[in-house]
Design an enzyme around this catalytic site. Sequence first.
Site, PDB file in Angstrom:
ATOM      1  CE  LYS A  22      -1.620   1.461   4.140  1.00 58.97           C
ATOM      2  NZ  LYS A  22      -1.339   2.851   4.553  1.00 58.97           N
ATOM      3  CG  ASN A  23       2.306   2.722   3.548  1.00 63.93           C
ATOM      4  OD1 ASN A  23       1.157   3.088   3.287  1.00 63.93           O
ATOM      5  ND2 ASN A  23       2.705   2.460   4.782  1.00 63.93           N
ATOM      6  NE  ARG A  93      -1.254  12.129   8.572  1.00 57.02           N
ATOM      7  CZ  ARG A  93      -1.316  13.347   9.109  1.00 57.02           C
ATOM      8  NH1 ARG A  93      -2.420  13.724   9.707  1.00 57.02           N
ATOM      9  NH2 ARG A  93      -0.280  14.163   9.065  1.00 57.02           N
ATOM     10  CB  CYS A 117      -4.406  10.833  12.327  1.00 54.33           C
ATOM     11  SG  CYS A 117      -2.846   9.988  12.365  1.00 54.33           S
ATOM     12  NE  ARG A 122       0.978  10.114  10.266  1.00 54.89           N
ATOM     13  CZ  ARG A 122       0.444   9.233   9.438  1.00 54.89           C
ATOM     14  NH1 ARG A 122      -0.786   8.793   9.654  1.00 54.89           N
ATOM     15  NH2 ARG A 122       1.111   8.784   8.397  1.00 54.89           N
ATOM     16  N   PRO A 123       3.039  16.181  11.521  1.00 53.94           N
ATOM     17  CG  PRO A 123       5.025  17.090  12.378  1.00 53.94           C
ATOM     18  CD  PRO A 123       4.038  15.979  12.588  1.00 53.94           C
ATOM     19  CB  ILE A 124       3.251  18.056   6.061  1.00 55.59           C
ATOM     20  CG1 ILE A 124       2.342  19.294   6.132  1.00 55.59           C
ATOM     21  CG2 ILE A 124       2.435  16.787   6.098  1.00 55.59           C
ATOM     22  CD1 ILE A 124       1.557  19.523   4.841  1.00 55.59           C
ATOM     23  CG  LEU A 126      10.748  17.460   8.336  1.00 56.68           C
ATOM     24  CD1 LEU A 126      11.012  16.029   8.800  1.00 56.68           C
ATOM     25  CD2 LEU A 126      12.022  18.299   8.467  1.00 56.68           C
ATOM     26  CG  ASP A 308       3.529   1.322   9.512  1.00 53.97           C
ATOM     27  OD1 ASP A 308       3.208   2.182  10.356  1.00 53.97           O
ATOM     28  OD2 ASP A 308       3.748   1.596   8.311  1.00 53.97           O
ATOM     29  CB  ILE A 330       8.190   6.298  14.258  1.00 56.24           C
ATOM     30  CG1 ILE A 330       9.309   5.287  13.960  1.00 56.24           C
ATOM     31  CG2 ILE A 330       7.856   7.151  13.021  1.00 56.24           C
ATOM     32  CD1 ILE A 330      10.551   5.847  13.345  1.00 56.24           C
ATOM     33  NE  ARG A 400      -7.271   4.554   6.179  1.00 58.35           N
ATOM     34  CZ  ARG A 400      -6.764   5.666   6.666  1.00 58.35           C
ATOM     35  NH1 ARG A 400      -7.104   6.054   7.870  1.00 58.35           N
ATOM     36  NH2 ARG A 400      -5.901   6.378   5.979  1.00 58.35           N
TER      37      ARG A 400
HETATM   38  C1  EPZ Z   1       4.628   6.810   6.392  1.00 55.75           C
HETATM   39  O1  EPZ Z   1       3.914   7.915   6.951  1.00 55.75           O
HETATM   40  C2  EPZ Z   1       3.640   5.679   6.273  1.00 55.75           C
HETATM   41  N1  EPZ Z   1       2.550   6.093   5.392  1.00 55.75           N
HETATM   42  C3  EPZ Z   1       3.122   5.282   7.647  1.00 55.75           C
HETATM   43  O2  EPZ Z   1       2.305   4.152   7.502  1.00 55.75           O
HETATM   44  C4  EPZ Z   1       4.315   4.911   8.543  1.00 55.75           C
HETATM   45  O3  EPZ Z   1       3.860   4.657   9.852  1.00 55.75           O
HETATM   46  C5  EPZ Z   1       5.329   6.048   8.568  1.00 55.75           C
HETATM   47  O4  EPZ Z   1       5.713   6.413   7.212  1.00 55.75           O
HETATM   48  C6  EPZ Z   1       6.595   5.720   9.338  1.00 55.75           C
HETATM   49  O5  EPZ Z   1       7.215   4.592   8.784  1.00 55.75           O
HETATM   50  C7  EPZ Z   1       2.704   6.022   4.068  1.00 55.75           C
HETATM   51  O6  EPZ Z   1       3.742   5.641   3.546  1.00 55.75           O
HETATM   52  C8  EPZ Z   1       1.539   6.400   3.239  1.00 55.75           C
HETATM   53  P1  EPZ Z   1       6.853  10.127   8.280  1.00 55.75           P
HETATM   54  P2  EPZ Z   1       4.522   9.370   6.899  1.00 55.75           P
HETATM   55  O7  EPZ Z   1       6.702  11.439   7.633  1.00 55.75           O
HETATM   56  O8  EPZ Z   1       5.344   9.535   5.697  1.00 55.75           O
HETATM   57  C9  EPZ Z   1       7.710  13.158  11.857  1.00 55.75           C
HETATM   58  C10 EPZ Z   1       0.425   2.773   7.975  1.00 55.75           C
HETATM   59  O9  EPZ Z   1      -0.020   2.237   9.018  1.00 55.75           O
HETATM   60  N2  EPZ Z   1       7.570  14.200  10.819  1.00 55.75           N
HETATM   61  O10 EPZ Z   1       7.982   9.258   7.851  1.00 55.75           O
HETATM   62  O11 EPZ Z   1       3.419  10.318   7.154  1.00 55.75           O
HETATM   63  C11 EPZ Z   1       6.404  12.418  12.104  1.00 55.75           C
HETATM   64  O12 EPZ Z   1       5.580  13.094  13.006  1.00 55.75           O
HETATM   65  C12 EPZ Z   1       0.940   4.202   7.988  1.00 55.75           C
HETATM   66  O13 EPZ Z   1       0.441   2.216   6.874  1.00 55.75           O
HETATM   67  C13 EPZ Z   1       7.896  15.502  11.114  1.00 55.75           C
HETATM   68  O14 EPZ Z   1       8.306  15.840  12.219  1.00 55.75           O
HETATM   69  O15 EPZ Z   1       5.487   9.330   8.147  1.00 55.75           O
HETATM   70  C14 EPZ Z   1       6.918  11.097  12.610  1.00 55.75           C
HETATM   71  O16 EPZ Z   1       7.254  11.208  13.977  1.00 55.75           O
HETATM   72  C15 EPZ Z   1       0.603   4.971   9.194  1.00 55.75           C
HETATM   73  N3  EPZ Z   1       7.739  16.459  10.120  1.00 55.75           N
HETATM   74  C16 EPZ Z   1       8.193  10.880  11.820  1.00 55.75           C
HETATM   75  O17 EPZ Z   1       8.583  12.181  11.372  1.00 55.75           O
HETATM   76  C17 EPZ Z   1       7.316  16.125   8.865  1.00 55.75           C
HETATM   77  O18 EPZ Z   1       7.204  17.022   8.024  1.00 55.75           O
HETATM   78  C18 EPZ Z   1       8.055   9.964  10.620  1.00 55.75           C
HETATM   79  O19 EPZ Z   1       6.928  10.345   9.840  1.00 55.75           O
HETATM   80  C19 EPZ Z   1       7.006  14.801   8.578  1.00 55.75           C
HETATM   81  C20 EPZ Z   1       7.139  13.851   9.577  1.00 55.75           C
END
Ligand code: EPZ
Length: 425
Positions: A22-23, A93, A117, A122-124, A126, A308, A330, A400
């Site tokens: 999926k991811n 998301r 969520c 889950r900020p964006i 970065l 995950d 994480i 999902r």
């Molecule tokens: C991806 O989410 C996956 N989703 C998630 O899978 C997975 O849990 C996660 O990576 C971690 O492996 C998809 O690939 C669609 P991140 P993502 O940005 O990209 C922090 C599932 O169950 N962060 O790597 O949203 C954040 O808060 C899902 O299938 C910032 O601080 O995760 C977290 O602590 C849920 N600023 C860490 O980084 C940012 O701008 C990693 O998040 C972005 C993230």
Amino acid sequence: MDYFLISGGKRLRGVVEINGAKNAALPIMAACILCEGEVTLHGVPDLADIRSMELLLNKLGVSTTREPGNTLRLKVEDEMNCHADYELVRRMRASVCVMGPLLAKRGKSQVSMPGGCAIGDRPINLHIEGLKALGAEPDLIGGDVILKAKKLTGAELFLGGPFGSTVTGTANVMMAAVLAEGRTVIESAACEPEVADLANFLNACGARISGHGSPRITIDGVKSLHGCEYTIIPDRIEAGTFMIAAAITNGEIRLRNCKLENLLAVVDRLRHIGVNIEREDGDVIVSSARRLEPIEVTSQPYPGFPTDLQAQIMALLCLADGNSVITEKIYPDRFMHVAELSRMGARLRKEGPTVIVEGVKRLIGAPVMASDLRASAALVLAGLVAKGETRINRVYHIDRGYERIERRLIALGADIERLSDASEE
Ligand code: EPZ
């Protein structure tokens, strides 16, 4: 609303085919915005999140045609719309993955800022910083992040945050950089296999990316991308979940289409618990002869133990012979399953981002509530082994990320039923 009824205690035995990830599929679908010409993707799982991404892409002018056998054809028909609205982003998301491609191909992206969520903040930030480094100008209006750029230019940038890199953030910057002028170097890039799969897909479309799978990705911009035919990698989280299903039920499952090399941290932890994992004729056979040893597990960015699978391994460790320690590095708040597993007789003590799991002899069936995708999977696993009946409400969460999980568990000998209750909210 659908719920599962599980009668625990059946040993799972048989063969299960692992679906495409999926991811990996979600960002690759978003990347089709960049392509001129048709893309054919094989191994796209039939999941609620994939359908949400299809809907979003349709609104953004990309036609999608599903064919039997999990093949999806995508083609850009119209480049007018650049807006992923709140309704869609709220639902999923991973919608933010259209940000980089829209910006690079259409010069503008307007994506609703995702809210909090069930698994925490889950900020964006970065994603936005990375796209800014390529020349985008950001704005926040009415809850939407608007990014504009007449032209993107390659840059050297750092994508590390307090919890490591960002998976979808790396994807967004990489997708934007493929059409930028010059060279982009992403330092502290996410190394997850799904990011590497996206890079392989983009290269198959004519991009020039190297170093993917490592923390330093280099992208040399090209003028355009063409379509291609591509097969999504197998889902390592689904594979890990079925491995734990074999272990928790003291059964034996043969996994087809499983890339064990993407699961080495999971294999390491499961072997320490006492689970047997062997390769045979390209398949992976997972079995357990009971007596589960307690261990320490810390979720980390890849190649560490995946967040995950943190909930699922907690369900398993509830039945280990002693105390285990699980630390979430994480998403420090990703513990919604703790209270629900406790309703089934688990002995869990949460201290900050750590849970001490005191092994018990048995879990006992109870009505429980699915809160998010992976927490729901943990409850299903617990239900498979619990004494008596477990009712899991709100299973739309599990739909999902796991394609028809109850049918696949039934095929392995589980006693699980999907029922519908109109009155349940
Ligand atoms: C991806 O989410 C996956 N989703 C998630 O899978 C997975 O849990 C996660 O990576 C971690 O492996 C998809 O690939 C669609 P991140 P993502 O940005 O990209 C922090 C599932 O169950 N962060 O790597 O949203 C954040 O808060 C899902 O299938 C910032 O601080 O995760 C977290 O602590 C849920 N600023 C860490 O980084 C940012 O701008 C990693 O998040 C972005 C993230």
